[in-house]
Design an enzyme around this catalytic site. Structure first.
Site, PDB file in Angstrom:
ATOM      1  N   HIS A  18     -20.624  53.294  49.086  1.00 43.48           N
ATOM      2  CA  HIS A  18     -20.814  54.321  50.125  1.00 43.48           C
ATOM      3  C   HIS A  18     -21.648  55.489  49.577  1.00 43.48           C
ATOM      4  O   HIS A  18     -22.550  55.998  50.243  1.00 43.48           O
ATOM      5  CB  HIS A  18     -19.451  54.873  50.577  1.00 43.48           C
ATOM      6  CG  HIS A  18     -18.672  53.951  51.469  1.00 43.48           C
ATOM      7  ND1 HIS A  18     -19.170  53.432  52.637  1.00 43.48           N
ATOM      8  CD2 HIS A  18     -17.389  53.478  51.376  1.00 43.48           C
ATOM      9  CE1 HIS A  18     -18.248  52.680  53.239  1.00 43.48           C
ATOM     10  NE2 HIS A  18     -17.157  52.685  52.485  1.00 43.48           N
TER      11      HIS A  18
ATOM     12  N   GLU B 272     -20.278  50.356  55.776  1.00 42.51           N
ATOM     13  CA  GLU B 272     -19.370  49.382  55.170  1.00 42.51           C
ATOM     14  C   GLU B 272     -20.163  48.273  54.481  1.00 42.51           C
ATOM     15  O   GLU B 272     -19.730  47.726  53.459  1.00 42.51           O
ATOM     16  CB  GLU B 272     -18.435  48.812  56.243  1.00 42.51           C
ATOM     17  CG  GLU B 272     -17.200  48.112  55.708  1.00 42.51           C
ATOM     18  CD  GLU B 272     -16.225  49.034  54.969  1.00 42.51           C
ATOM     19  OE1 GLU B 272     -16.371  50.280  55.052  1.00 42.51           O
ATOM     20  OE2 GLU B 272     -15.317  48.499  54.290  1.00 42.51           O
TER      21      GLU B 272
ATOM     22  N   HIS C 292     -16.135  50.343  45.198  1.00 44.01           N
ATOM     23  CA  HIS C 292     -16.314  50.288  46.657  1.00 44.01           C
ATOM     24  C   HIS C 292     -16.876  51.624  47.169  1.00 44.01           C
ATOM     25  O   HIS C 292     -17.892  51.652  47.881  1.00 44.01           O
ATOM     26  CB  HIS C 292     -14.968  49.972  47.324  1.00 44.01           C
ATOM     27  CG  HIS C 292     -15.015  49.951  48.822  1.00 44.01           C
ATOM     28  ND1 HIS C 292     -15.182  48.787  49.545  1.00 44.01           N
ATOM     29  CD2 HIS C 292     -14.916  50.943  49.736  1.00 44.01           C
ATOM     30  CE1 HIS C 292     -15.179  49.073  50.838  1.00 44.01           C
ATOM     31  NE2 HIS C 292     -15.018  50.377  50.979  1.00 44.01           N
ATOM     32  N   GLU C 293     -16.228  52.708  46.789  1.00 46.66           N
ATOM     33  CA  GLU C 293     -16.689  54.034  47.246  1.00 46.66           C
ATOM     34  C   GLU C 293     -18.059  54.361  46.665  1.00 46.66           C
ATOM     35  O   GLU C 293     -18.844  55.086  47.281  1.00 46.66           O
ATOM     36  CB  GLU C 293     -15.676  55.119  46.868  1.00 46.66           C
ATOM     37  CG  GLU C 293     -14.255  54.921  47.403  1.00 46.66           C
ATOM     38  CD  GLU C 293     -14.177  54.762  48.917  1.00 46.66           C
ATOM     39  OE1 GLU C 293     -15.108  55.197  49.618  1.00 46.66           O
ATOM     40  OE2 GLU C 293     -13.180  54.176  49.403  1.00 46.66           O
TER      41      GLU C 293
END
Lengths: 493, 493
Positions: B265, B291, B261-262
């Protein structure tokens, strides 16, 4: 304390906070940052430095300094240090500062190649320019600070001691060395070789032990870190000190004694007066004072017979093996070995000052215009022969070994030996005040020593210059006799 | 591009460099800093923020903005973003900004205790003050930005989308959910329980695997780090991205999917246009856009059947054991489990938007003055019942669960679901452009997807607002149908 002084305190607090941010980013760049972050980090650091400079040179500062009043030793000293910082930031024409920055940066790059190829001629033109600009800087700062040109440079590293005071101290040491060194070598030869410590010493175990000993020395875990970097240093801020080291599996001494050395620096930062945090007077007193604190831990404390006994037990408990190599006497033979070498950073306690005396005299002559850059190699080799009786086989192991001059740092070198001598002098005073110091050190307990240093050195911040700090702590200015007495007791008795 | 615009670029470059320094110190505070450094770190960050604000609000800025001319899409957008940043920094009275900062900080502290004891009454007075000041802020920003009060708040997190656009999208989703959720639950029940992944999963192996997969996803090792912190995040700067996570020996999914997930980003930050580094237009387009990039990696890519097949092989290669638990189908059952829960951060893909819809409607009503703070618990529980058919047993699992409102963040919540929907829409467009995407993902190869995102999202910086970014990338503004189609294909077919 009037409004102008209060405004200045606020302003210098912000300047210091920018400096702290820069210190943390500097630590990160050495210990954490991936290579790809380098360019942006340069922008960040340049912005912080630029804004700090703007805060320090804003027109309001001169007005506030003219109107400021501060009472009491601490605030008066703080105001004086503000004035000096302002003078340093404003006395130099912007063009000179920029030319110097460019010249230093260019020379440092060329020097890396010149050292690699041992080719002084390669760096000579760039170094000539660096020296020219350093002389201009020294001459411009001299009247503003009321110091001789060379002293004005030295003052930026250590306030409160002059070259005129340093020279006779160094001359006395040179005379001492002439007889002490051969005698130490002779005694050492008679004692025979040490038993080597044979590894491997696994890095995680080294790291744990170094951290544990650092904490046992008095450094709080909640206010410090221990990490790795190519060039070990102590960075960070007074409430968050960051020590770095590097590890070799085959050599436990490098990291362990290195961390203890940096712990001395770290303890100094930790002990600075909180009431003047982020104020000039709340900072460490200078580079020589700082080196005195790393060396009082590494050299005076950790390489003492008493502490080596403790250290040997700790090492054997972690790494196991025979008892003999870990005996205090054997560790002393290993870690207090004396020898004439070409490289300053590898030098022992006795010969290290010779490397400094050589550099001090040469850089004074360079700034005075009495030595030409072209004559550096010859003067270097002549000086090494005179001081240590050896001649470097090439300039890489001679005048090209150090970054300092090639990066524009003139007036820094004396700090190393002033620090070593101050450490001996402070240790002697501490020893007189603390009964049973050796018995404590033999248990690894340096708390009484730390208490003494807290009140006599750390807690003094920058209130006093170097000589005044020693006067207040030991009753006299720097006295090379204490250092010589230390060396005599350790190596010559 | 005239001189005024060039001056502004220099100024905003410095502001951004201060922001980068702050971001690094923020990362350090979470991942590295010993507790004792906290107070000084606060001073450092406050100084950086204060100087950034001074640079942004200096009188020269208004003059330069009035005189600035910029040609071309990018520079025109950059200048527009400079104007908006200046409006935000100057439109609010200093007293309001300071009162808000104090109120947020006070409320956040009380909220921690209120959540612990599930006592809404405890935080009600402080939250009432926070809401009052947020309404004042919204009303003050509204005319300056030409947005409704609530939109003016939302705009500070995500530019280029309004509440009036969001509400029908959310209403459509609410209608979809009413039939989709029971059906998904029914299908899930029919498929039976998953085989659990039984650890222990040693932390060093988890760390190595997470880092390796993050790099395989396209994050360069030379421009990133992976460390640990209590609350995982992606910080740092575009050329030096710092991901953090936390590990549990008994659960490999949390750290692994968290890091992926990170990584989404981080890839966004890495792909921002270098030509506009440290300029407003060179930043990410907003929180919803950000997001969308974490979710397109975590949800759209890594939880796809294709990637799960790859992931299962990688996991088994590292941790060994039977093949069955690591089969893609089993991982899907484990990591795409649907359920009605009280806690937003634990919610699955289908129910997550319900949590957001609830908060979006309530915070809009709070800012409009249509909902009193005292009525929050009742409205919350009623909303949960209506949207998900469940009622929280206490306020700790209800209206007290999130920090956002209690820290003054109103207008942030929609970003989560706008991001999830945008991720589905972007993935659909990418899938249309990339043949064999699933075959690539089944080998862990996301390079074609990353290439598409680089040109359609990352490389666009902040040139476009949220809706325009989607229009340019997918040919239409945010369309909830793509997200619903994704959920239908994944959960309902």
């Amino acid at each position: 304390m009037n409004a102008a002084y209060t405004r200045l305190k606020t302003r210098f607090g912000r300047i210091a906070a920018l400096g702290e941010a820069g210190a943390m980013l500097g630590w990160d760049a050495s210990a954490m940052m991936p290579a790809g972050g380098g360019e942006a980090r340069g922008e960040q650091l340049a912005t912080l430095a630029g804004l700090g400079h703007e805060l320090l040179t804003a027109p309001q500062v001169a007005d506030d300094l003219a109107a400021a009043e501060a009472t009491g030793d601490w605030d008066a000293a703080n105001l004086d240090l503000m004035r000096r910082a302002h003078i340093r930031a404003t006395a130099l024409p912007t063009e000179l500062v920029e030319a110097s920055t460019r010249a230093n940066s260019a020379c440092e790059k060329i020097w890396r190649e010149a050292r690699r190829t041992s080719d002084f001629a390669l760096v000579r033109p760039a170094l000539t320019e660096v020296v020219r600009l350093q002389r201009e800087t020294a001459v411009a700062l001299s009247p503003a600070l009321g110091l001789s040109p060379y002293d004005a440079l030295m003052d930026s590293f250590q306030r409160g001691v002059t070259a005129a005071e340093v020279e006779p101290i160094f001359a006395a040491y040179e005379a001492f060395l002439a007889t002490a060194l051969p005698r130490a070598e002779e005694i050492q030869a008679r004692r025979g070789a040490a038993i080597p410590l044979t590894g491997p010493f696994p890095v995680p175990a080294q790291r744990d032990l170094a951290r544990r000993l650092s904490i046992r020395m008095g450094l709080e875990a909640d206010h410090s870190r221990l990490d790795e970097s190519l060039h070990p240093f102590c960075g960070g801020t007074p409430t968050d000190v960051r020590i770095t080291t590097r590890y070799r599996e085959d050599d436990v001494a490098q990291a362990l004694l290195g961390v203890l050395h940096e712990t001395g620096h770290a303890l100094y930062e930790r002990g600075l007066p909180e009431a003047f945090a982020r104020q000039p007077v709340g900072e460490a007193a200078g580079m020589a004072a700082h080196e005195s604190q790393s060396l009082i831990i590494e050299m005076q404390t950790c390489r003492s017979d008493a502490y080596l006994a403790f250290l040997g037990r700790e090492l054997r408990a972690v790494f196991g093996g025979d008892a003999a190599p870990y005996a205090a006497d054997n560790l002393a033979r290993l870690w207090r070995h004396v020898g004439r070498g070409f490289i300053r950073v590898d030098a022992d306690e006795i010969t290290y000052p010779a490397h400094i005396i050589l550099r001090f005299r040469m850089e004074r002559a360079l700034i005075a215009g009495d030595l030409a850059v072209a004559d550096i190699p010859g003067a270097w080799n002549e000086g090494m022969q005179k001081l240590l009786g050896i001649t470097p086989p090439d300039d890489a192991r001679g005048c090209l070994q150090d970054i300092h001059w090639h990066d524009g740092a003139f007036g820094y070198f004396p700090s190393y030996t002033l620090g070593a001598m101050a450490a001996a002098q402070l240790m002697r005073a501490a020893r007189a005040a603390i009964t049973e110091l050796d018995a404590q050190l033999a248990q690894g307990d340096a708390s009484a020593l730390l208490g003494w240093l807290r009140s006599h050195v750390h807690g003094q911040g920058s209130r006093l210059g170097f000589q005044d700090l020693l006067r207040a702590a030991t009753g006299k200015p720097l006295d090379p006799a204490d250092f010589q007495a230390h060396l005599t007791a350790r190596y010559l008795d």
